[in-house]
Design an enzyme around this catalytic site. Structure first.
Site, PDB file in Angstrom:
ATOM      1  N   ASP A   1      -6.097   2.302  -3.392  1.00 12.23           N
ATOM      2  CA  ASP A   1      -7.348   2.222  -2.629  1.00 12.23           C
ATOM      3  C   ASP A   1      -7.598   3.450  -1.753  1.00 12.23           C
ATOM      4  O   ASP A   1      -8.694   3.617  -1.227  1.00 12.23           O
ATOM      5  CB  ASP A   1      -7.445   0.915  -1.817  1.00 12.23           C
ATOM      6  N   ARG A   2      -6.597   4.307  -1.601  1.00 14.89           N
ATOM      7  CA  ARG A   2      -6.813   5.515  -0.781  1.00 14.89           C
ATOM      8  C   ARG A   2      -6.996   6.744  -1.665  1.00 14.89           C
ATOM      9  O   ARG A   2      -6.582   6.740  -2.822  1.00 14.89           O
ATOM     10  CB  ARG A   2      -5.610   5.770   0.118  1.00 14.89           C
TER      11      ARG A   2
ATOM     12  N   SER B   1       0.800  -1.219   0.000  1.00 19.45           N
ATOM     13  CA  SER B   1       0.000   0.000   0.000  1.00 19.45           C
ATOM     14  C   SER B   1       0.839   1.278   0.000  1.00 19.45           C
ATOM     15  O   SER B   1       1.627   1.477  -0.911  1.00 19.45           O
ATOM     16  CB  SER B   1      -0.958  -0.046   1.179  1.00 19.45           C
ATOM     17  N   HIS B   2       0.681   2.087   1.021  1.00 17.16           N
ATOM     18  CA  HIS B   2       1.342   3.396   1.058  1.00 17.16           C
ATOM     19  C   HIS B   2       2.782   3.311   1.555  1.00 17.16           C
ATOM     20  O   HIS B   2       3.467   4.329   1.610  1.00 17.16           O
ATOM     21  CB  HIS B   2       0.537   4.320   1.965  1.00 17.16           C
TER      22      HIS B   2
ATOM     23  N   ASP C   1      -2.938   6.210  -3.344  1.00 15.80           N
ATOM     24  CA  ASP C   1      -1.747   5.605  -2.737  1.00 15.80           C
ATOM     25  C   ASP C   1      -1.145   4.498  -3.612  1.00 15.80           C
ATOM     26  O   ASP C   1      -1.549   4.315  -4.761  1.00 15.80           O
ATOM     27  CB  ASP C   1      -2.089   5.070  -1.343  1.00 15.80           C
TER      28      ASP C   1
HETATM   29  C1  VG1 Z   1      -3.792   1.505   8.285  1.00 17.95           C
HETATM   30  C2  VG1 Z   1      -5.003   2.392   8.452  1.00 17.95           C
HETATM   31  C3  VG1 Z   1      -6.276   1.596   8.213  1.00 17.95           C
HETATM   32  C4  VG1 Z   1      -6.209   0.950   6.824  1.00 17.95           C
HETATM   33  C5  VG1 Z   1      -4.948   0.123   6.704  1.00 17.95           C
HETATM   34  C6  VG1 Z   1      -4.759  -0.453   5.321  1.00 17.95           C
HETATM   35  O1  VG1 Z   1      -3.814   0.468   9.238  1.00 17.95           O
HETATM   36  O2  VG1 Z   1      -5.022   2.979   9.726  1.00 17.95           O
HETATM   37  O3  VG1 Z   1      -7.381   2.433   8.352  1.00 17.95           O
HETATM   38  O4  VG1 Z   1      -7.321   0.119   6.609  1.00 17.95           O
HETATM   39  O5  VG1 Z   1      -3.799   0.937   6.983  1.00 17.95           O
HETATM   40  O6  VG1 Z   1      -4.777   0.538   4.356  1.00 17.95           O
HETATM   41  P1  VG1 Z   1      -2.955   0.534  10.603  1.00 17.95           P
HETATM   42  O7  VG1 Z   1      -3.170  -0.782  11.284  1.00 17.95           O
HETATM   43  O8  VG1 Z   1      -1.530   0.770  10.212  1.00 17.95           O
HETATM   44  O9  VG1 Z   1      -3.500   1.677  11.370  1.00 17.95           O
HETATM   45  V1  VG1 Z   1      -3.891   0.314   2.951  1.00 17.95           V
HETATM   46  O10 VG1 Z   1      -4.225   1.550   1.940  1.00 17.95           O
HETATM   47  O11 VG1 Z   1      -2.448   0.054   3.601  1.00 17.95           O
HETATM   48  O12 VG1 Z   1      -4.377  -1.213   2.287  1.00 17.95           O
HETATM   49 CO    CO Z   2      -3.641   1.195   0.059  1.00 20.64          CO
END
Ligand code: VG1
Ligand code: CO
Length: 541
Positions: free
Chosen positions: A279-280, A111-112, A275
């Site tokens: 998805d963001r 992801s990010h 991102d």
């Molecule tokens: C983070 C965010 C959460 C999101 C997750 C995955 O998780 O807070 O809201 O669903 O990332 O997003 P955490 O446990 O680090 O707080 V993504 O765009 O990484 O699939």
């Molecule tokens: Co993501």
């Protein structure tokens, strides 16, 4: 030879969104193989089934896909659908899984988190509904990683991922598909493309979309440029790169600095970014930042402008740390509003049971039941459709929203790379005090109630405990603390603050200033500064 002996490797417990580790960890002998075989072992049946595979294009994506293909062939899958070049955004993967009925999909992404040989990689499994594996499924996968003794991997010629078309390995048909076509078709079925095109090509409206060198580039080019008529230069950083150009592909005011700067210096009407895996979303109006919690509430309130949602929403949901702005809209529209733990996996059951249409998280995640993942570009199109149909600016819409519902000031403070033991101890200490807090005051604000969030899924009654510590103050303020489940080194402490300001109050404050009393109260109560040894958070969103 297809049978390979192995032994369990510790630490393969999926977090908030799949298994995320440094690339170097994934490159260790058998590491990826063990996890993929554990996913397959956790399925009741692989033989003859269809599986979708794709990723965000980061470093190690292509090698990992070839490994997964060879393993899926040996495990007897009937058909593999793979995004061209190994590319499928997370929402596109969800779309493809649903469109071509599959037993699930494997999405390769962190992801990010940054990408590159010394950065992060990740793998997650999505079920047949296209959504992230439920907690019970990830637990079964994890248990498999603890007892694995062998994996199956066929000795086959690699697949050319760059050419669309069909080929066969063993008994498995392998279909490399256009990464964007199915997703674009789905978007066309939801939105008023003509109205958006008229807005974008009308001459007045200027926009910029920042794909942050990540997966959304090809999707944004096709939709915003080719179909909606935006200029080529309005989609920036559109080429997916293995290292995201050395940046964090994280759409917030800190990491999407180039977009923020363009919107400001070029006086743009609308800016957006997504991102690493698409998805963001972050959305900006002209000189106007829109907080994701507010964005979710506004989209729900204005959803009747969008053809797919014109008939109304079934209900809405938000993750617990997300501000309660959405709840106010739900109350007005007489919709059920669910509060779930952090992570998209908890929304799937609510959508499958037709209880909700829209949902979102404070972490720049917004989505609907069109897929079972949050969807960055979808959220951007929601905004564009609403702008086109209402004829108003983003800032005017948001201000009118606050004037009607009041404003929920919100911020999240992240303390990254803190000592894991110190962070756990701090939260343990707070957990131990929760029951005694009501009625006591900190920095002049009295606690009304404090607890640890636990969620009972209303559809299947699964209970998820330990989902964040929350403190509600008598003035309506709320502080939530939890540890991140997506990081790859040390611990990240997330502290969420929100405070309601009624419509008659001060609606144009800087959130950091509006929330200062709450921030001071939390520090007095929890001792964040003293216990983390940090004077300020690393990232404020
Ligand atoms: C983070 C965010 C959460 C999101 C997750 C995955 O998780 O807070 O809201 O669903 O990332 O997003 P955490 O446990 O680090 O707080 V993504 O765009 O990484 O699939
Ligand atoms: Co993501």
């Amino acid at each position: 030879m297809t049978q390979h002996t192995t032994q369990p490797i510790s630490g393969q417990k999926p977090g908030t969104s799949g298994l995320r580790k440094k690339v170097k960890v994934f490159q260790q002998a058998n590491y990826l193989e063990n996890f993929v075989q554990s996913i397959f072992n956790a399925q009741p049946n692989c033989a003859g089934e269809r599986l979708v595979v794709g990723g965000d294009g980061r470093y190690f994506n292509r090698e990992a896909i070839q490994t997964i293909i060879a393993m899926a062939v040996a495990n007897g899958f009937g058909e593999l659908i793979i995004g061209q070049g190994g590319i499928l955004s997370t929402p596109a993967a969800s779309c493809v899984i649903r469109k071509y009925p599959s037993c699930g999909g494997i999405v390769l992404s962190a992801s990010h988190n940054p990408g590159g040989p010394d950065e992060d990689f990740g793998i997650k499994f999505n079920g047949s509904n296209g959504g992230p594996a439920t907690e019970s499924m990830t637990e079964v996968i994890y248990q498999e990683t603890l007892s694995i003794t062998e994996y199956l991997k066929a000795d086959i010629e690699p697949i050319n991922l760059d050419l669309t078309g069909e080929s066969k390995r063993g008994n498995t048909v392998i279909r490399v598909i256009d990464s964007v076509a199915d997703y674009v078709e789905l978007m066309r079925s939801l939105f008023d493309f003509d109205a958006m095109r008229a807005l974008i090509t009308g001459g007045e409206f200027k926009l910029c979309f920042d794909a942050m060198h990540a997966v959304t580039g090809p999707y944004a080019k096709e939709i915003l440029v080719n179909q909606l008529g935006a200029s080529q230069s309005s989609v920036i950083n559109a080429e997916p790169k293995e290292d995201f150009g050395g940046h964090h592909p994280d759409p917030n005011l800190v990491h999407a600095a180039e977009l923020v700067d363009r919107v400001k210096t070029q006086g743009l009407d609308f800016g957006a970014a997504s991102d690493g895996d698409g998805d963001r979303n972050m959305v900006l109006g002209r000189n106007f930042y829109i907080n994701p919690c507010d964005s979710l509430a506004l989209l729900a309130a204005q959803s009747s402008h969008i053809p797919a949602y014109a008939e109304g929403l079934a209900g809405v949901a938000r993750s617990m740390p997300t501000s309660r702005a959405l709840d106010r809209v739900a109350a007005k529209l007489k919709l059920d509003c669910y509060e779930t733990p952090t992570g998209w996996k908890f929304f799937g059951n609510l959508m499958d049971d037709a209880r909700i249409t829209f949902c979102g998280e404070e972490s720049f995640g917004t989505g609907s039941s069109h897929v079972r993942e949050k969807d960055g570009l979808w959220a951007v199109l929601c905004w564009l459709n609403i702008l086109a149909s209402s004829g108003q600016t983003a800032a005017d819409l948001m201000r009118a929203h606050w004037a009607e519902y009041g404003r929920d000031y919100f911020t999240r403070h992240d303390y990254e790379g803190v000592d894991a033991d110190a962070a756990a101890e701090m939260l343990n200490e707070l957990r131990g005090k929760l029951e005694t807090l009501a009625g006591t005051s900190f920095a002049g604000i009295e606690v009304a109630q404090a607890d640890e969030f636990s969620y009972t899924d209303p559809v299947d009654a699964t209970v998820s405990k330990g989902q964040g510590l929350r403190i509600l103050f008598v003035n309506g303020g709320r502080v939530v603390l939890r540890l991140s489940g997506t990081g790859t080194s040390g611990a990240t402490l997330r502290v969420y603050y929100d405070q309601f300001e009624p419509a008659s109050g001060k609606l144009e404050q800087n959130p950091q200033e509006a929330l200062q009393p709450l921030i001071r109260a939390a520090d007095a109560l929890v001792g964040i500064t003293a216990k983390t040894g940090r004077n300020a958070p690393d990232v404020i969103t």
